[in-house]
Design an enzyme around this catalytic site. Structure first.
Site, short mmCIF file in Angstrom:
data_model
loop_
_atom_site.label_atom_id
_atom_site.label_comp_id
_atom_site.label_asym_id
_atom_site.label_seq_id
_atom_site.Cartn_x
_atom_site.Cartn_y
_atom_site.Cartn_z
CG ASP A 94 8.57 42.76 66.76
OD1 ASP A 94 9.18 42.77 67.83
OD2 ASP A 94 8.88 43.46 65.77
N GLY A 131 -3.46 54.07 59.78
CA GLY A 131 -2.36 54.92 59.37
C GLY A 131 -2.23 56.19 60.17
CD GLU A 166 12.16 44.37 67.43
OE1 GLU A 166 10.99 44.79 67.31
OE2 GLU A 166 13.16 45.12 67.45
CD GLU A 215 5.20 45.97 66.54
OE1 GLU A 215 5.88 46.83 67.10
OE2 GLU A 215 5.02 45.93 65.31
#
Length: 342
Positions: free
Chosen positions: A114, A211, A112, A116
């Protein structure tokens, strides 16, 4: 974008733009395709909206579902690119992802790459991360996290992933922001199996913003991300066929290596160095708590190392807590554990 943020980052943006001005004036030489020439809907039904001419697509997130699309073929190396505009206003808890993966075929040893994009509360800048997984090494994520030098909600910017047999480069517009050079010590941790290209928008309230402190607020829905000038350049490969017989991608790979975006010129390298100096706030290479011995592809710069704590986070510039997160970008009902923080 609020005035406080603009004032605090205005100096960094000016410095960075002075360094990368010559790079930004030269566009990447790419050829775009229409959606139906290389892509198919992935999930979200009516939340994926194609333009009448097929040259652009909108991905929407509402309280019922996100949405996404996938390349119609898998590729053994390639250049994957799109001009993207992110949702504006309050976007806490939202993730827009542009990435390559083969997790649907290789569930236990997937690869993978990414981009994001991690939403934020209104008036605060979007943050984003790049990541690399090889051969199912989800416990050895190689993520870096950054801020942008522009507002990605105001206009389109090009985000690109170059993946060859010997290196990986992440681009924003014409600026390379990260390069991973393959070496023998990486072994299977370097992505080597055919991958598809994905684009998705989804609810990641549990981890994406501070978070998980700030959740998606659906009174602002639908959240809309836009994609256009889609690019797929690479060697189409059937992963099952690859097991049975070697697929000859040498001609495609040679053409890919000859492209202008396959070379990090001195001007591009200077721009990349300055981007990382001013806008990167986490690097796994300096996270000695996770990796007492840095992974083999890390090139440790003593000057850069002094800026980071043993958590891989900046000594100055804010607090970013580590949390485990659950991901389900392709299908919200399926999730995958790894580590991240915001």
């Amino acid at each position: 974008m609020d005035v406080v943020w603009l004032r605090s980052y205005g100096g960094l943006i000016l410095i960075f733009c002075l360094f990368c001005n010559s790079v930004a004036n030269a566009s990447l030489n790419v050829t775009s395709i229409r959606f139906n020439e290389g892509y198919s809907p992935l999930f979200g039904d009516g939340n994926l909206v194609r333009s009448p001419d097929g040259k652009s697509v909108r991905l929407l997130l509402d309280r019922f579902t996100g949405s996404g699309f996938i390349s119609s073929k898998m590729y053994n190396h390639g250049f994957f690119s799109a001009r993207i505009k992110l949702p504006s206003d309050y976007t806490a808890g939202i993730v827009v992802a542009f990435y390559t993966s083969n997790a649907d075929v290789f569930e236990k040893n997937h690869d993978e790459l990414d981009f994001e994009f991690l939403g934020n509360i209104e008036g605060k800048p979007w943050r984003f991360q790049t990541n690399l997984y090889g051969n199912g090494s989800t416990n050895r994520g190689r993520e870096e996290r950054y801020r942008l030098w522009f507002d990605p909600t105001k206009e389109f910017h090009r985000y690109s992933i170059l993946w060859t047999a010997h290196n990986i480069i992440f681009y924003i517009d014409e600026v390379p922001i990260r390069e991973v050079v393959r070496n023998e010590a990486m072994g299977g941790d370097y992505p080597s199996k055919p991958m598809s290209l994905y684009a998705t928008i989804w609810d990641a309230s549990s981890w994406a913003t501070s978070g998980g402190k700030y959740k998606v607020n659906y009174k602002y829905a639908p959240f809309v991300s836009e994609f256009k000038d889609l690019v797929l350049e690479g060697c189409a490969a059937d992963p099952i066929q690859e097991v049975l017989e070697a697929v000859d991608c040498s001609e495609h790979n040679a053409r890919l290596d000859a492209k202008d975006f396959a070379t990090v010129t001195p001007a591009r390298r200077a721009a990349m160095r300055n981007f990382r100096q001013h806008f990167m706030y986490y690097s796994y290479c300096y996270d000695t708590l996770r990796y007492p011995v840095p992974p083999p592809e890390c090139v440790i710069s003593p000057t850069e190392q002094r800026r980071f704590k043993d958590t891989g986070r900046l000594k100055f510039g804010g607090s970013h807590r580590r949390r485990s997160r659950r991901r389900g970008r392709n299908n919200p009902s399926v999730s995958l554990s790894d580590q991240s923080s915001m």
